[in-house]
Design an enzyme around this catalytic site. Structure first.
Site, PDB file in Angstrom:
ATOM      1  N   LYS A  36      11.259 102.745  -3.941  1.00 59.65           N
ATOM      2  CA  LYS A  36      12.063 101.285  -3.897  1.00 59.65           C
ATOM      3  C   LYS A  36      11.243 100.328  -4.673  1.00 59.65           C
ATOM      4  O   LYS A  36      12.156  99.552  -5.428  1.00 59.65           O
ATOM      5  CB  LYS A  36      12.102 100.922  -2.571  1.00 59.65           C
ATOM      6  CG  LYS A  36      12.763 101.631  -1.361  1.00 59.65           C
ATOM      7  CD  LYS A  36      14.339 101.365  -1.883  1.00 59.65           C
ATOM      8  CE  LYS A  36      15.440 102.409  -0.982  1.00 59.65           C
ATOM      9  NZ  LYS A  36      16.910 102.069  -1.687  1.00 59.65           N
ATOM     10  N   TYR A  63       8.585 106.912  -0.494  1.00 57.20           N
ATOM     11  CA  TYR A  63      10.075 106.461  -0.113  1.00 57.20           C
ATOM     12  C   TYR A  63       9.550 104.940  -0.411  1.00 57.20           C
ATOM     13  O   TYR A  63      10.390 104.201  -1.353  1.00 57.20           O
ATOM     14  CB  TYR A  63      10.253 106.132   1.188  1.00 57.20           C
ATOM     15  CG  TYR A  63      11.300 105.347   1.560  1.00 57.20           C
ATOM     16  CD1 TYR A  63      12.616 105.463   0.924  1.00 57.20           C
ATOM     17  CD2 TYR A  63      11.118 104.187   2.232  1.00 57.20           C
ATOM     18  CE1 TYR A  63      13.649 104.652   1.324  1.00 57.20           C
ATOM     19  CE2 TYR A  63      12.046 103.327   2.605  1.00 57.20           C
ATOM     20  CZ  TYR A  63      13.429 103.472   2.188  1.00 57.20           C
ATOM     21  OH  TYR A  63      14.203 102.507   2.284  1.00 57.20           O
ATOM     22  N   SER A  67      13.690  97.570   0.456  1.00 58.47           N
ATOM     23  CA  SER A  67      13.151  97.637   1.993  1.00 58.47           C
ATOM     24  C   SER A  67      11.795  96.908   1.900  1.00 58.47           C
ATOM     25  O   SER A  67      11.184  96.796   0.966  1.00 58.47           O
ATOM     26  CB  SER A  67      12.885  99.199   2.135  1.00 58.47           C
ATOM     27  OG  SER A  67      12.147  99.204   3.286  1.00 58.47           O
TER      28      SER A  67
HETATM   29  N1  UFG Z   1       9.298 104.062  17.254  1.00 55.94           N
HETATM   30  C1  UFG Z   1       9.181 104.909  18.424  1.00 55.94           C
HETATM   31  N2  UFG Z   1       9.964 106.062  18.810  1.00 55.94           N
HETATM   32  C2  UFG Z   1      10.666 106.498  18.020  1.00 55.94           C
HETATM   33  C3  UFG Z   1      10.938 105.852  16.971  1.00 55.94           C
HETATM   34  C4  UFG Z   1      10.224 104.739  16.557  1.00 55.94           C
HETATM   35  O1  UFG Z   1       8.324 104.194  19.357  1.00 55.94           O
HETATM   36  O2  UFG Z   1      11.336 107.507  18.329  1.00 55.94           O
HETATM   37  C5  UFG Z   1       8.648 102.883  16.991  1.00 55.94           C
HETATM   38  C6  UFG Z   1       7.921 102.901  15.805  1.00 55.94           C
HETATM   39  O3  UFG Z   1       6.722 103.441  15.913  1.00 55.94           O
HETATM   40  C7  UFG Z   1       8.067 101.502  15.328  1.00 55.94           C
HETATM   41  C8  UFG Z   1       9.274 101.183  15.582  1.00 55.94           C
HETATM   42  O4  UFG Z   1       9.771 101.966  16.718  1.00 55.94           O
HETATM   43  O5  UFG Z   1       7.021 100.810  15.903  1.00 55.94           O
HETATM   44  C9  UFG Z   1      10.362 100.905  14.794  1.00 55.94           C
HETATM   45  O6  UFG Z   1      10.442 102.343  13.926  1.00 55.94           O
HETATM   46  P1  UFG Z   1      11.625 102.707  12.944  1.00 55.94           P
HETATM   47  O7  UFG Z   1      11.040 104.290  12.623  1.00 55.94           O
HETATM   48  O8  UFG Z   1      12.860 102.482  13.606  1.00 55.94           O
HETATM   49  O9  UFG Z   1      11.387 101.860  11.617  1.00 55.94           O
HETATM   50  P2  UFG Z   1      10.235 101.542  10.702  1.00 55.94           P
HETATM   51  O10 UFG Z   1       9.888 100.034  10.911  1.00 55.94           O
HETATM   52  O11 UFG Z   1       9.196 102.361  10.910  1.00 55.94           O
HETATM   53  O12 UFG Z   1      10.829 101.892   9.434  1.00 55.94           O
HETATM   54  C10 UFG Z   1      12.277 101.432   9.000  1.00 55.94           C
HETATM   55  C11 UFG Z   1      12.901 102.666   8.079  1.00 55.94           C
HETATM   56  C12 UFG Z   1      12.420 102.216   6.653  1.00 55.94           C
HETATM   57  C13 UFG Z   1      12.273 100.876   6.233  1.00 55.94           C
HETATM   58  C14 UFG Z   1      11.706  99.993   7.274  1.00 55.94           C
HETATM   59  C15 UFG Z   1      11.830  98.362   6.648  1.00 55.94           C
HETATM   60  O13 UFG Z   1      12.957 103.620   8.476  1.00 55.94           O
HETATM   61  O14 UFG Z   1      13.382 102.987   5.908  1.00 55.94           O
HETATM   62  O15 UFG Z   1      12.420 100.049   8.452  1.00 55.94           O
HETATM   63  O16 UFG Z   1      11.025  97.722   7.515  1.00 55.94           O
HETATM   64  F1  UFG Z   1      11.837 100.840   5.023  1.00 55.94           F
END
Ligand code: UFG
Length: 339
Positions: free
Chosen positions: A152, A148, A124
């Site tokens: 990884k 997490y 990841s």
């Molecule tokens: N976000 C919101 N509202 C929500 C969910 C997310 O605004 O309800 C925002 C987050 O703050 C972030 C973006 O959307 O700015 C993406 O969030 P995600 O939770 O979809 O993804 P992340 O980048 O936080 O993490 C994901 C996976 C991880 C992985 C990572 C790799 O959850 O397991 O991508 O880049 F490691």
């Protein structure tokens, strides 16, 4: 090749199975079905018009796993099985180390038992931590910020060291950015259990009426519109990257770490607008405080994937959105109710 796929019933796993079969490989799935549905595998079987051979087994169960390896004699492994929720990993660290780290060791033991020396590992982008610069290339320092992410990176280290001791092996460590979207058929897709942690399933669940509104976590980041920026990649492109990685592993020993993204970043507000444009639906949303542990922006340097694997993402944002909606609208409750 005969390819043993751990976690093959999951979101990325099922999409990869379709690409493996299309490329002439013979996948065998090992899954404990704790966070995946046997119905997902049945749907893949329906799409390829023959059942996907599989066994129910936890990746930590060394004796059963070894028996499966002795039976199947895989020529390569794709290792998806693992726990993947960042927040949960802080509450259940032992489980995360156990499944993601110890599970990888068990898998290597089973591989050694049958002299299987090719592995593609589901890592990841989160292993990079806060960026010193963007886009992240693979030489960027790794400073994981969550349990997490640490698991990884530990699994990556184990696999790299294993390669050093087995120089004829091929170890491909794929650092995924943010997979979204679904297969064009709408028959398989992302089906998170409970409250979705990730942006895309949250958007589609709001659209289908399972949630009232989306909370946008922060609009005061140092990004063009203040909301978080990520490198979203169509899951079918990500699946294809595994086939490209296998082709490389078939011929070339080595241990390689490779970013798998598009190289393009989109903000949360851009994602909402793209979904609305692709579907004609409105996504009610509200600005909420920042989510703890989030970083402002991340984006992949994808040049290594292109030079080493000859792979690059093909699908754009509109296809990611339309396919995500195709899956969710046809399966409002995911795999819970089958049809
Ligand atoms: N976000 C919101 N509202 C929500 C969910 C997310 O605004 O309800 C925002 C987050 O703050 C972030 C973006 O959307 O700015 C993406 O969030 P995600 O939770 O979809 O993804 P992340 O980048 O936080 O993490 C994901 C996976 C991880 C992985 C990572 C790799 O959850 O397991 O991508 O880049 F490691």
């Amino acid at each position: 090749m005969r390819v043993l796929v751990t976690g093959g019933a999951g979101y990325i796993g099922t999409h990869t199975l379709l690409e493996l079969v299309a490329a002439g490989h013979e996948p065998f799935v090992v899954d404990n079905f704790e966070n995946a549905s046997p119905r997902a595998l049945a749907r893949v079987g329906e799409l390829i018009q023959r059942p996907i051979p599989h066994a129910t087994c936890d990746v930590r169960d060394r004796s059963t796993l070894t028996e499966i390896f002795e039976d199947i004699r895989p020529e390569a492994v794709i290792h998806f099985a693992g726990l993947k929720a960042v927040g949960e990993s802080e509450e259940r660290p032992r489980d995360y180390y156990d499944v993601n780290v110890a599970g990888t060791l068990t898998l290597l033991a089973a591989m050694e038992a049958v002299d299987c020396a090719r592995i593609v590992f589901s890592s990841s982008a989160t292993v990079y931590g806060a960026p010193d610069y963007l886009p992240y290339d693979e030489a960027h320092p790794t400073r994981p910020l969550s349990v997490y992410a640490k698991t990884k990176l530990m699994a990556e280290d184990i696999l790299r060291d294993w390669h050093s001791a087995h120089p004829q092996s091929a170890v491909l460590l794929l650092r995924y950015f943010n997979p979204v979207g679904a297969h064009i058929s709408g028959r398989i897709g992302e089906d998170p259990q409970g409250w979705p942690n990730n942006l895309m399933p949250f958007i589609t669940q709001v659209a289908v009426g399972r949630r009232d509104k989306l909370m946008v976590f922060g609009d005061d980041y140092d990004t063009p519109d203040g909301t978080g920026v990520r490198d979203y990649i169509h899951v079918v492109d990500l699946a294809r990257a595994h086939v490209a990685a296998l082709t490389h592993a078939e011929k070339t020993p080595g241990a390689e770490v490779i970013n798998i993204g598009t190289g393009q970043g989109y903000s949360v507000l851009e994602m909402i607008r793209a979904f609305e444009a692709a579907t004609g639906l409105e996504i009610p949303h509200e600005i909420a405080p920042r989510r703890e542990g989030d970083i402002a922006a991340m984006q992949a340097d994808v040049r290594r994937a292109e030079t080493l694997l000859g792979w690059r993402a093909r699908h754009g944002l509109a296809e990611m959105m339309a396919s995500a909606w195709g899956w969710q609208s046809a399966n409002p409750q995911g795999y819970t109710t089958d049809n």
